[in-house]
Design a protein around this motif. Structure first.
Motif, PDB file in Angstrom:
ATOM      1  N   ALA A  33       0.967  -1.208   0.115  1.00 11.48           N
ATOM      2  CA  ALA A  33      -0.231  -0.031   0.094  1.00 11.48           C
ATOM      3  C   ALA A  33       0.885   1.031  -0.063  1.00 11.48           C
ATOM      4  CB  ALA A  33      -1.002  -0.027   1.132  1.00 11.48           C
ATOM      5  N   ILE A  34       2.042   1.119   0.488  1.00 10.53           N
ATOM      6  CA  ILE A  34       2.999   2.374   0.720  1.00 10.53           C
ATOM      7  C   ILE A  34       3.614   2.632  -0.732  1.00 10.53           C
ATOM      8  CG2 ILE A  34       5.194   3.171   1.514  1.00 10.53           C
ATOM      9  CD1 ILE A  34       4.431   1.444   4.082  1.00 10.53           C
ATOM     10  N   ASP A  35       4.239   1.509  -1.534  1.00  8.10           N
ATOM     11  CA  ASP A  35       4.849   1.711  -2.743  1.00  8.10           C
ATOM     12  C   ASP A  35       3.694   2.068  -3.976  1.00  8.10           C
ATOM     13  OD1 ASP A  35       7.056   0.913  -1.423  1.00  8.10           O
ATOM     14  OD2 ASP A  35       7.007  -1.114  -2.156  1.00  8.10           O
ATOM     15  N   PRO A  36       4.167   3.123  -4.641  1.00  6.59           N
ATOM     16  CA  PRO A  36       3.459   3.421  -5.637  1.00  6.59           C
ATOM     17  C   PRO A  36       3.418   2.490  -6.695  1.00  6.59           C
ATOM     18  CG  PRO A  36       5.108   5.316  -5.189  1.00  6.59           C
ATOM     19  CD  PRO A  36       5.535   4.156  -4.473  1.00  6.59           C
ATOM     20  N   PRO A  37       2.360   2.282  -7.452  1.00  6.90           N
ATOM     21  CA  PRO A  37       2.229   1.076  -8.407  1.00  6.90           C
ATOM     22  C   PRO A  37       3.519   1.249  -9.647  1.00  6.90           C
ATOM     23  CG  PRO A  37       0.195   2.238  -8.195  1.00  6.90           C
ATOM     24  CD  PRO A  37       1.045   2.775  -7.495  1.00  6.90           C
ATOM     25  N   ARG A  38       3.973   2.197  -9.791  1.00  4.76           N
ATOM     26  CA  ARG A  38       4.785   2.474 -10.897  1.00  4.76           C
ATOM     27  C   ARG A  38       6.358   1.781 -10.444  1.00  4.76           C
ATOM     28  NH1 ARG A  38       4.816   7.469  -8.687  1.00  4.76           N
ATOM     29  NH2 ARG A  38       6.641   8.162  -7.505  1.00  4.76           N
ATOM     30  N   TRP A  39       6.387   1.663  -9.169  1.00  7.52           N
ATOM     31  CA  TRP A  39       7.726   1.081  -8.691  1.00  7.52           C
ATOM     32  C   TRP A  39       7.899  -0.335  -9.039  1.00  7.52           C
ATOM     33  CZ3 TRP A  39       8.863   3.287  -3.303  1.00  7.52           C
ATOM     34  CH2 TRP A  39       9.087   4.898  -3.404  1.00  7.52           C
ATOM     35  N   THR A  40       6.523  -1.163  -9.227  1.00  8.21           N
ATOM     36  CA  THR A  40       6.375  -2.487  -9.413  1.00  8.21           C
ATOM     37  C   THR A  40       6.090  -2.676 -10.841  1.00  8.21           C
ATOM     38  OG1 THR A  40       3.976  -2.417  -8.618  1.00  8.21           O
ATOM     39  CG2 THR A  40       5.494  -2.987  -7.036  1.00  8.21           C
ATOM     40  N   GLN A  41       6.078  -1.776 -11.516  1.00  3.18           N
ATOM     41  CA  GLN A  41       6.009  -2.033 -13.150  1.00  3.18           C
ATOM     42  C   GLN A  41       7.312  -2.084 -13.726  1.00  3.18           C
ATOM     43  OE1 GLN A  41       3.935   1.428 -14.619  1.00  3.18           O
ATOM     44  NE2 GLN A  41       1.746   0.439 -13.796  1.00  3.18           N
ATOM     45  N   GLU A  42       7.511  -3.276 -14.573  1.00  2.00           N
ATOM     46  CA  GLU A  42       8.604  -3.526 -15.055  1.00  2.00           C
ATOM     47  C   GLU A  42       8.867  -2.771 -16.325  1.00  2.00           C
ATOM     48  OE1 GLU A  42      10.844  -7.496 -17.119  1.00  2.00           O
ATOM     49  OE2 GLU A  42       9.270  -7.907 -15.934  1.00  2.00           O
ATOM     50  N   ASP A  43      10.128  -2.443 -16.683  1.00  2.00           N
ATOM     51  CA  ASP A  43      10.403  -1.774 -17.713  1.00  2.00           C
ATOM     52  C   ASP A  43      10.559  -2.587 -18.823  1.00  2.00           C
ATOM     53  OD1 ASP A  43      10.745   0.600 -16.325  1.00  2.00           O
ATOM     54  OD2 ASP A  43      13.124   0.430 -16.376  1.00  2.00           O
ATOM     55  N   THR A  44       9.586  -2.127 -19.814  1.00  2.00           N
ATOM     56  CA  THR A  44       9.429  -3.079 -21.205  1.00  2.00           C
ATOM     57  C   THR A  44      10.193  -2.747 -22.407  1.00  2.00           C
ATOM     58  OG1 THR A  44       7.112  -2.153 -21.582  1.00  2.00           O
ATOM     59  CG2 THR A  44       7.168  -4.298 -20.126  1.00  2.00           C
TER      60      THR A  44
END
Length: 100
Positions: A33-44
């Motif tokens: 809940a603390i981490d923004p979603p963009r931190w878990t999105q892989e660079d494609t």
């Protein structure tokens, strides 16, 4: 047990019963809940990988230059040169990501 001992035991029990008990398995959900979603999105794409590498290199350079400033004056310029050389090397590697 006298009345003072009973009072202390009762108040201690009451205070301990107010402490919330959280299960150990609840921690990962809170961290997500603390981490923004963009931190878990892989660079494609290569461009995304380059931009991430660039941000990381710039952040590392900033942190290391701050560390250089804590060293004695005589060593600061050599430290800064080394940090800059490392940054240039990292950026050279990052630019290679664009061609992949």
């Amino acid at each position: 047990m006298n009345s003072l001992d009973r009072l202390l035991a009762t108040s201690t029990f009451c205070m301990l019963s107010l402490i919330p008990i959280t299960p150990a398995y609840a921690a990962p959900a809170a961290a997500d809940a603390i981490d923004p979603p963009r931190w878990t999105q892989e660079d494609t794409t290569p461009r995304q990988r380059y931009e991430t590498a660039h941000k990381e290199a710039a952040a590392a350079q900033k942190d290391l230059l701050a560390e250089c400033r804590t060293q004695p004056k005589a060593e600061q310029s050599a430290c800064a040169r080394e940090v800059h050389a490392n940054y240039l090397q990292e950026m050279s590697e990052a630019k290679k990501l664009l061609s992949q």
